[in-house]
Design an enzyme around this catalytic site. Structure first.
Site, PDB file in Angstrom:
ATOM      1  N   ARG A 110       0.834  -1.202   0.000  1.00  0.00           N
ATOM      2  CA  ARG A 110       0.000   0.000   0.000  1.00  0.00           C
ATOM      3  C   ARG A 110       0.877   1.263   0.000  1.00  0.00           C
ATOM      4  NH1 ARG A 110      -2.069   2.140   4.387  1.00  0.00           N
ATOM      5  NH2 ARG A 110      -2.312   0.178   5.499  1.00  0.00           N
ATOM      6  N   TYR A 129     -14.835  16.664 -16.802  1.00  0.00           N
ATOM      7  CA  TYR A 129     -15.256  15.262 -16.868  1.00  0.00           C
ATOM      8  C   TYR A 129     -16.420  15.022 -15.887  1.00  0.00           C
ATOM      9  CZ  TYR A 129     -14.981  10.214 -16.498  1.00  0.00           C
ATOM     10  OH  TYR A 129     -15.289   8.888 -16.488  1.00  0.00           O
ATOM     11  N   ASP A 180      -6.097  18.594 -15.363  1.00  0.00           N
ATOM     12  CA  ASP A 180      -6.424  17.263 -15.896  1.00  0.00           C
ATOM     13  C   ASP A 180      -5.987  17.259 -17.357  1.00  0.00           C
ATOM     14  OD1 ASP A 180      -7.598  15.018 -17.075  1.00  0.00           O
ATOM     15  OD2 ASP A 180      -9.424  15.130 -15.870  1.00  0.00           O
ATOM     16  N   LYS A 187      -6.939   6.043 -20.354  1.00  0.00           N
ATOM     17  CA  LYS A 187      -7.069   6.557 -21.713  1.00  0.00           C
ATOM     18  C   LYS A 187      -5.774   6.311 -22.507  1.00  0.00           C
ATOM     19  CE  LYS A 187     -10.995   7.486 -19.924  1.00  0.00           C
ATOM     20  NZ  LYS A 187     -11.388   8.757 -19.355  1.00  0.00           N
TER      21      LYS A 187
HETATM   22  C1  LIG Z   1     -11.915   9.158 -18.060  1.00  0.00           C
HETATM   23  C2  LIG Z   1     -11.558  10.483 -17.518  1.00  0.00           C
HETATM   24  C3  LIG Z   1     -11.434  10.682 -16.133  1.00  0.00           C
HETATM   25  C4  LIG Z   1     -11.725   9.593 -15.115  1.00  0.00           C
HETATM   26  O1  LIG Z   1     -10.805   8.557 -15.197  1.00  0.00           O
HETATM   27  P1  LIG Z   1     -11.130   7.028 -14.771  1.00  0.00           P
HETATM   28  O2  LIG Z   1      -9.856   6.345 -15.109  1.00  0.00           O
HETATM   29  O3  LIG Z   1     -12.316   6.581 -15.561  1.00  0.00           O
HETATM   30  O4  LIG Z   1     -11.429   7.026 -13.316  1.00  0.00           O
HETATM   31  C5  LIG Z   1     -11.058  11.945 -15.699  1.00  0.00           C
HETATM   32  N1  LIG Z   1     -10.832  12.956 -16.551  1.00  0.00           N
HETATM   33  C6  LIG Z   1     -10.964  12.806 -17.891  1.00  0.00           C
HETATM   34  C7  LIG Z   1     -10.718  13.971 -18.785  1.00  0.00           C
HETATM   35  C8  LIG Z   1     -11.330  11.564 -18.417  1.00  0.00           C
HETATM   36  O5  LIG Z   1     -11.466  11.424 -19.734  1.00  0.00           O
END
Ligand SMILES: *Cc1c(COP(=O)(O)O)cnc(C)c1O
Length: 435
Positions: A78, A131, A214, A239
């Site tokens: 962890r 998001y 982000d 992604k």
């Molecule tokens: C998919 C996404 C998230 C969330 O990520 P997860 O891996 O699904 O938890 C956050 N920000 C953006 C821009 C995303 O495309």
């Protein structure tokens, strides 16, 4: 200890990240000569002596300063694990960050940052749209902890945002500026430098609000927020980084001091990535550059094809911006190194026409998510952004005729043939017949 081997990379530091993704931070001779880093599927690590265990815990709990050359030892998965540490070292190369922390999802990366840097009474300023999962956490969960939240739109300048905070009497409470750019699903851009300038205006005794970006939509190849004044960059590694639609993961990168705080929070929330996720992402990183390069050239071709199609009203793609787009074009030129592989477009008509298109795709899959090897299409208004109030959707340009495409690595001719077939299947909308 894994981190000792980082010495190996001092000599290779000047290489491009893609050249280091197969080797950085790993020595085959730790693992019987295995060329690939094994999956360290273990919860705990054996200490050589009680003294060693004590020394590791002293550092883990911050009971004393690290001695020169001393490394944090492996204790328990962890806190740390070789698959995570090596992955974090490799991810940090793309954004030239001092440190990185990986998580079991993008949402856990984002929420850990919010939890670490916000306290009751603080103000979080965030860009709109963000998001959907982020929007839910910010708008519905943070306020329950006494945190003020305030959204700003991409077309607002820093003076206007400052004015908005002052009118609410919250300017002294500003603790974080949260940015998502380009915005999903419309590719609207926000100037990261301007948001940093805004944060600088509210510095108090050397402390200033954190600027967190982000960077899922363009990173880690095509935009590097840390270079533009951001303190932290966050990813859904599900992604582009994962890139194969087979793993959920997240990452945060930034300076050593803030990352230490984030890693401590992660230790106690217990939302670190597991060894298997770490291993999968290391495998993905080896092909990150070739995948993203191919996705980029495919997306440019797809966007140009769509822009010329009679059934398409408008295409939103950074690669189609020109001088005529004014500020958006200037931000793009300054902040992004390439237009990415996310294309959204409006078909002529409404939901019926958009659905006819989506239902007739064969090669491109009808699914949410983005950045992976296969091309994906979805309908933001009824899918990823279904939870947004109708008037807000209109304000953000998320209309019923909008389709979002994530362009993959297929042959571009096959992609275009598939799009062409599906566009031809759209019944001519009534408004067009009237003309
Ligand atoms: C998919 C996404 C998230 C969330 O990520 P997860 O891996 O699904 O938890 C956050 N920000 C953006 C821009 C995303 O495309």
């Amino acid at each position: 200890m894994v981190t000792n081997l980082l010495n190996l990379t001092n000599t290779t530091m000047k290489m491009h990240p893609e050249s280091l993704m197969m080797s950085h931070g790993y020595n085959p001779h730790w693992s019987e000569g295995a060329i690939k880093c094994p999956i360290f599927q273990t919860s705990t690590f054996v200490f050589k002596s009680a003294e060693e265990g004590k020394a590791y815990f002293e550092l883990a709990y911050g009971l004393r300063e690290k001695e020169q050359e001393e490394q944090t030892g492996l204790i328990y998965s962890r806190l740390n694990n070789p698959d995570l540490e090596i992955l974090e070292g490799r991810l940090a190369l793309w954004d030239e960050a001092e440190d990185c922390a990986v998580f079991e999802s993008g949402m856990s990366a984002i929420t850990t940052v919010l939890m670490e840097f916000l306290r009751p009474g603080d103000l979080l300023l965030y860009s709109r749209p963000v998001y959907g999962g982020t929007a839910h956490f910010v708008e519905h969960i943070l306020p329950e902890f006494g945190i003020h939240v305030m959204a700003y739109d991409p077309d607002m300048g820093v003076d206007e945002i400052e004015q908005m905070m002052r009118e609410a009497g919250l300017e002294d409470a500003l603790a974080m500026v949260y940015v998502e750019t380009p915005a999903n699903p419309t590719n609207t851009l926000i100037d990261i430098r301007a948001m940093r300038e805004l944060a600088d205006r509210f510095a108090l005794e050397g402390e200033r609000p954190v600027v967190a970006v982000d960077n899922t939509y363009l990173g880690p190849l095509w935009q590097h927020p840390l270079e533009h004044g951001a303190d932290l960059v966050m990813y859904s590694a599900t992604k582009y980084i994962g890139g194969h639609s087979d793993v959920i993961a997240g990452a945060v990168l930034g300076d050593a001091e803030r990352m230490q705080r984030i890693k401590t929070m992660r230790t106690f929330l217990g939302n670190m990535a597991g060894p298997w996720t770490g291993w999968l992402l290391m495998r993905s990183l080896e092909t990150l550059k070739v995948r993203m390069d191919k996705q980029l050239t495919n997306a440019q071709r797809v966007a140009e094809y769509l822009a010329d199609h009679p059934a398409v009203r408008q295409v939103h793609y950074l690669g189609l911006l020109t001088e005529a787009d004014g500020e958006a074009y200037r931000i793009y030129q300054r902040q992004c190194s390439a237009p990415g592989a996310m294309v959204s477009f409006e078909v002529k008509g409404g939901e019926k026409e958009a659905f006819a298109f989506l239902n007739n795709l064969k090669l491109v899959k009808l699914a949410v998510s983005l950045g992976s090897t296969e091309s994906l299409a979805q309908h933001p208004a009824s899918m990823t952004h279904a939870g947004i109030a109708p008037e807000d959707k209109v304000a953000m340009g998320i209309h019923d005729n909008l389709v979002r495409l994530s362009v993959g690595v297929e042959h571009p001719d096959d992609l275009i043939a598939d799009l062409d077939r599906a566009l031809t299947a759209i019944p001519v909308p009534a408004e067009e017949i009237n003309i």
